[in-house]
Motif scaffolding. Structure first.
Motif: not given
Length: 180
Positions: A8-12, A99-102, A107-108, A113-114
């Motif tokens: 799943v992509i997590v888009f922040i 989880i693929i995070i972007a 740095h915050i 979240t990661c």
């Protein structure tokens, strides 16, 4: 190796004026567009987050329009998405551990979240050219902290080819158009 059906992509938080002042913002937005199109190509879900959207604004265009084709944003007020019940519920419904995070800032919000997701037993993959901060130093610091916490670091092209696995077929042809 990552598989689309397990990820799943997590888009922040790529929102408002803040999204426009990131380090190498044009490149970031181009890569994020490629990530969204890639996720859609592989039929991967995207969990889309916005930090205080009433104050920071909506997700930047054209990312907002692309994301809206398959998902809706989840508003949050913590830097980490983990305390947000709607976020946790969506991840639970998906039942995927990769989880693929972007997103921003590396740095915050992305880091916190990661960190929380790793603490919860998820496998994290940070797309280095799909995260940023206002300065290169903070972007690099965020990536280093996520990696020290146990996240795998990848790049957009590496990720998309890993998900594809083979250099043939209609999906591969479409993938090449996203990369170019």
């Amino acid at each position: 190796m990552l598989k689309p059906e397990e990820s799943v992509i997590v888009f922040i938080d790529v929102q408002g004026k803040l999204a426009q002042i990131m380090h190498q913002t044009e490149s970031l937005h181009n890569k994020l567009t490629g990530l969204i199109l890639g996720a859609q190509l592989f039929e991967m879900p995207i969990v889309w987050l916005e930090q205080l959207p009433d104050k920071l604004g909506a997700t930047a265009e054209p990312l907002n329009s692309l994301l809206a084709q398959t998902s809706s944003p989840i508003a949050k007020h913590h830097f980490s998405a983990w305390p947000c019940e709607a976020f946790r519920n969506q991840l639970a419904e998906l039942g995927r551990k990769n989880i693929i995070i972007a997103g921003i800032e590396a740095h915050i919000c992305v880091y916190q979240t990661c960190s929380d997701l790793i603490d919860q037993g998820f496998n994290l993959h940070v797309v280095s050219d799909c995260v940023s901060s206002r300065t290169a130093e903070n972007k690099n610091l965020g990536i280093q902290m996520m990696q020290a916490k146990g996240a795998q670091v990848t790049g957009l092209e590496t990720l998309l080819f890993e998900l594809q696995h083979e250099a043939q077929g209609e999906r591969f042809k479409k993938l090449l158009k996203i990369i170019k």
